[in-house]
Design a protein around this motif. Structure first.
Motif, PDB file in Angstrom:
ATOM      1  N   THR A 199       8.541  -4.294  -1.647  1.00  0.00           N
ATOM      2  CA  THR A 199       8.602  -2.839  -1.485  1.00  0.00           C
ATOM      3  C   THR A 199       9.763  -2.481  -0.575  1.00  0.00           C
ATOM      4  O   THR A 199      10.064  -3.210   0.375  1.00  0.00           O
ATOM      5  CB  THR A 199       7.292  -2.278  -0.885  1.00  0.00           C
ATOM      6  N   GLN A 202       9.210   3.739  -0.354  1.00  0.00           N
ATOM      7  CA  GLN A 202       8.238   4.078  -1.384  1.00  0.00           C
ATOM      8  C   GLN A 202       8.505   3.412  -2.720  1.00  0.00           C
ATOM      9  O   GLN A 202       7.817   3.673  -3.703  1.00  0.00           O
ATOM     10  CB  GLN A 202       8.195   5.609  -1.597  1.00  0.00           C
ATOM     11  N   THR A 353       8.340  13.482  -5.245  1.00  0.00           N
ATOM     12  CA  THR A 353       7.712  12.375  -5.970  1.00  0.00           C
ATOM     13  C   THR A 353       6.200  12.406  -5.891  1.00  0.00           C
ATOM     14  O   THR A 353       5.509  12.311  -6.917  1.00  0.00           O
ATOM     15  CB  THR A 353       8.225  11.029  -5.421  1.00  0.00           C
ATOM     16  N   LEU A 354       5.654  12.527  -4.687  1.00  0.00           N
ATOM     17  CA  LEU A 354       4.200  12.501  -4.523  1.00  0.00           C
ATOM     18  C   LEU A 354       3.521  13.673  -5.231  1.00  0.00           C
ATOM     19  O   LEU A 354       2.546  13.464  -5.976  1.00  0.00           O
ATOM     20  CB  LEU A 354       3.851  12.479  -3.035  1.00  0.00           C
ATOM     21  N   ASP A 357       3.659  12.977  -9.021  1.00  0.00           N
ATOM     22  CA  ASP A 357       2.735  11.916  -9.435  1.00  0.00           C
ATOM     23  C   ASP A 357       1.293  12.400  -9.432  1.00  0.00           C
ATOM     24  O   ASP A 357       0.524  12.111 -10.358  1.00  0.00           O
ATOM     25  CB  ASP A 357       2.880  10.708  -8.506  1.00  0.00           C
ATOM     26  N   ASN A 391       1.572   2.492  -8.910  1.00  0.00           N
ATOM     27  CA  ASN A 391       1.195   2.826  -7.528  1.00  0.00           C
ATOM     28  C   ASN A 391       0.222   1.819  -6.932  1.00  0.00           C
ATOM     29  O   ASN A 391       0.336   1.451  -5.755  1.00  0.00           O
ATOM     30  CB  ASN A 391       0.598   4.235  -7.483  1.00  0.00           C
ATOM     31  N   TRP A 394       2.203  -1.218  -6.068  1.00  0.00           N
ATOM     32  CA  TRP A 394       2.967  -1.005  -4.834  1.00  0.00           C
ATOM     33  C   TRP A 394       2.085  -1.272  -3.622  1.00  0.00           C
ATOM     34  O   TRP A 394       2.493  -1.963  -2.673  1.00  0.00           O
ATOM     35  CB  TRP A 394       3.503   0.427  -4.793  1.00  0.00           C
TER      36      TRP A 394
END
Length: 411
Positions: A199, A202, A353-354, A357, A391, A394
């Motif tokens: 990672t 993010q 992004t968040l 998503d 996700n 990740w």
């Protein structure tokens, strides 16, 4: 209380001789890089340290090594402590008649791939081929500007699930090929290399540990660092040439255009050197820094403590003053990029992004209701598997890597 570890250590007398493992050594500016390829452990030593390794490796005793170094440098060096440091690094196989316990070497990816079989990767011919392909693609795009990709090219099908699934498959295939290019060029230089997930802020990434490339000549090091970017540019250039002879409006043309954009999308990310991308290692090599990211982080923490007037431990001054002048300048400049880039990335994640998503995931969950059509259900399931899976992966990767660092004593 008796120190068991201390009593278990072999005694080092002036007459003691040591047996070193197979070590590599290379001069780098005013220092020498010494390392053991089997364990991927490397250290920068001053000239006297490199000379001590050479003398000990020739079978000279501790006393004789110290005597020769005193004659050559005029300084009294503690070779006993030096041998203990080498043993702690895993460089010593035996002290006197006592074997030194050895760590299990890390596994290499694709161990069947032999250096001799991929030696071509370090030949100038592949680099020339990449340049020719890139020049031809640029010439075609100048002549046919309609082939320049845009974001709409990703939406090559009206079915969102098909776009997501094929995009994910092609993206991961390109990512694997990108990292394989690093592995192949490193293996050609005799470096084992290991590919794994990681990672960066993010971002979920695949990364290749090519520790040991530090011992290779500069051209080989830079080739290994830039091999992934060269792979992406080669794929993109080839797709441009194929697009030029493919009828527009056809499914084949749309799929090829989407593939072109997917091959190009990772390249801007490589400019984010604050996340230790391929170009970061090029920058670190060119500036002659040993650990640009680690030293940059240490300097940022020091500046923030000063800014907040937080209490500092005794002796916790500016960590950059201990670095050579050329490294000090590079680290201080890099620290600005590190802070600005990290803040920008995290802000983009929070603002764009968040929310995006979460919106897609909520819509996908709603699309799984019993009153939804089969097509809507399949589309929602594809979104959940693709987006939710990335996700979750990740989170698992970050947790696993942090646990591994803690086990190894790395912060």
């Amino acid at each position: 209380m008796t120190d068991t570890a201390a009593t278990d250590r072999p005694r080092i007398e002036p007459s003691t001789r040591v047996l070193l493992h197979d070590l590599g050594i290379r001069r780098d500016r005013d220092e020498w890089i010494v390392g053991r390829m089997a364990t991927r452990t490397f250290v920068a030593l001053p000239a006297a340290g490199a000379r001590a390794v050479e003398l000990l490796g020739r079978g000279l005793s501790v006393a004789r090594t110290a005597e020769l170094l005193r004659e050559e440098t005029g300084e009294e060096l503690d070779i006993t402590d030096f041998v203990r440091d080498l043993a702690a690094l895993g460089f010593v196989a035996r002290i006197g008649d006592c074997p030194v316990p050895d760590a299990t070497p890390p596994r290499a990816s694709l161990p069947w791939l032999r250096p001799r079989a991929v030696r071509f990767a370090l030949h100038p011919a592949p680099a020339v081929l990449v340049g020719v392909l890139l020049a031809a693609a640029v010439a075609v795009l100048i002549h046919r500007p309609d082939l320049v990709p845009g974001y709409r090219d990703l939406l090559w099908s009206p079915h969102g699930s098909l776009v997501l699934l094929t995009g994910a498959a092609a993206g991961w295939a390109l990512l694997f090929a990108h990292e394989l290019a690093h592995l192949v060029t490193a293996r050609a230089a005799g470096v084992p290399g290991r590919m794994r997930l990681g990672t960066r802020l993010q971002f979920l990434v695949m990364q290749t540990d090519i520790s040991g490339i530090e011992l290779a000549p500069r051209r080989h090091r830079l080739t290994a660092y830039l091999a992934g970017i060269a792979l992406n540019l080669s794929v993109a250039s080839a797709l441009v040439l194929v697009l030029a002879v493919t009828d527009t409006g056809t499914t084949a043309h749309r799929v090829l255009a989407a593939g072109l954009l997917l091959a190009l999308l990772p390249l801007p990310f490589q400019c984010m050197v604050f996340t230790r991308t391929d170009l970061y290692f090029v920058l670190q090599d060119v500036t002659g820094c040993r650990n640009l990211y680690g030293d940059g982080r240490a300097y940022v923490r020091y500046r923030f403590r000063r800014l907040l007037r937080a209490p500092r431990p005794a002796g916790a001054g500016d960590p950059s003053v201990r670095l050579p002048p050329h490294e000090r300048r590079a680290v201080r400049l890099y620290s600005v990029v590190l802070v600005a880039g990290t803040v920008a990335c995290l802000a983009f994640m929070a603002a764009v992004t968040l929310p995006a998503d979460l919106t897609l995931l909520v819509r996908a969950v709603r699309g799984l209701g019993p009153d939804q059509s089969l097509a809507r259900t399949a589309d929602s399931a594809a979104v959940l598997v693709t987006l939710g899976g990335v996700n979750v992966l990740w989170l698992v990767t970050r947790w696993r890597n942090r646990r591994s660092r803690r086990s190894a004593g790395v912060t």
